[in-house]
Scaffold this motif. Structure first.
Motif, PDB file in Angstrom:
ATOM      1  N   GLU A   1      -7.232   6.666   1.314  1.00 35.41           N
ATOM      2  CA  GLU A   1      -8.364   6.000   2.206  1.00 35.41           C
ATOM      3  C   GLU A   1      -8.723   6.841   3.477  1.00 35.41           C
ATOM      4  O   GLU A   1      -9.763   6.805   4.037  1.00 35.41           O
TER       5      GLU A   1
ATOM      6  N   ASP B   1      -7.279  -6.059   0.058  1.00 39.64           N
ATOM      7  CA  ASP B   1      -8.106  -5.642  -0.915  1.00 39.64           C
ATOM      8  C   ASP B   1      -7.228  -5.320  -2.312  1.00 39.64           C
ATOM      9  O   ASP B   1      -7.946  -5.974  -3.319  1.00 39.64           O
ATOM     10  N   LYS B   2      -6.121  -4.859  -2.025  1.00 45.63           N
ATOM     11  CA  LYS B   2      -5.522  -4.727  -3.530  1.00 45.63           C
ATOM     12  C   LYS B   2      -4.900  -6.178  -3.777  1.00 45.63           C
ATOM     13  O   LYS B   2      -5.087  -6.580  -4.975  1.00 45.63           O
TER      14      LYS B   2
ATOM     15  N   LYS C   1      -3.790  -0.536   7.118  1.00 50.00           N
ATOM     16  CA  LYS C   1      -3.079  -0.785   5.726  1.00 50.00           C
ATOM     17  C   LYS C   1      -2.942  -2.049   5.527  1.00 50.00           C
ATOM     18  O   LYS C   1      -3.151  -2.466   4.417  1.00 50.00           O
TER      19      LYS C   1
ATOM     20  N   GLU D   1      -1.988   5.826  -1.381  1.00 45.78           N
ATOM     21  CA  GLU D   1      -3.190   5.104  -1.305  1.00 45.78           C
ATOM     22  C   GLU D   1      -3.627   5.108   0.189  1.00 45.78           C
ATOM     23  O   GLU D   1      -5.041   5.076   0.357  1.00 45.78           O
ATOM     24  N   PHE D   2      -2.905   5.277   1.103  1.00 49.03           N
ATOM     25  CA  PHE D   2      -3.106   5.329   2.431  1.00 49.03           C
ATOM     26  C   PHE D   2      -3.880   6.645   2.893  1.00 49.03           C
ATOM     27  O   PHE D   2      -4.857   6.688   3.371  1.00 49.03           O
TER      28      PHE D   2
ATOM     29  N   VAL E   1       0.875  -1.171   0.092  1.00 49.15           N
ATOM     30  CA  VAL E   1       0.019  -0.035   0.070  1.00 49.15           C
ATOM     31  C   VAL E   1       0.720   1.065   0.055  1.00 49.15           C
ATOM     32  O   VAL E   1       1.508   1.440   0.901  1.00 49.15           O
TER      33      VAL E   1
ATOM     34  N   LEU F   1      -6.050  -2.765   3.515  1.00 46.95           N
ATOM     35  CA  LEU F   1      -6.033  -2.142   2.218  1.00 46.95           C
ATOM     36  C   LEU F   1      -5.091  -2.984   1.181  1.00 46.95           C
ATOM     37  O   LEU F   1      -5.391  -3.223   0.171  1.00 46.95           O
ATOM     38  N   ARG F   2      -4.155  -3.644   1.905  1.00 45.92           N
ATOM     39  CA  ARG F   2      -3.253  -4.533   0.964  1.00 45.92           C
ATOM     40  C   ARG F   2      -4.013  -5.876   0.684  1.00 45.92           C
ATOM     41  O   ARG F   2      -3.881  -6.286  -0.401  1.00 45.92           O
TER      42      ARG F   2
END
Length: 75
Positions: A25, A60-61, A54, A21-22, A17, A57-58
């Motif tokens: 969000e 999700d990616k 974080k 991107e962080f 991430v 999010l990782r």
């Protein structure tokens, strides 16, 4: 839920991430909660949830990565 497979894929594919991107969000969360970005960051830090965000999010990616490389067959 067990996320070992997603975490392993993220590690092998070096999915990370970025700071941007962080920040995006954080901005989204702040807007949704009617707060400033700094207030949202402070709340997350107080609750010790920045790293959790974080990690989410990782993951999700990683899901996006898997889906973009998947071959879907309709039977």
């Amino acid at each position: 839920m067990n996320y070992r497979v997603l975490d392993e894929i993220a590690q092998r594919e070096t999915i990370e991430v970025s700071d941007d991107e962080f920040k995006q969000e954080l901005t989204r969360l702040a807007n949704n909660n009617g707060q400033t970005v700094s207030a949202t960051r402070a709340q997350l830090a107080k609750e010790d949830k920045i790293e959790l965000l974080k990690v989410g999010l990782r993951r999700d990616k990683t899901i996006d990565f898997v889906l973009s490389h998947a071959t879907i067959i309709t039977v």
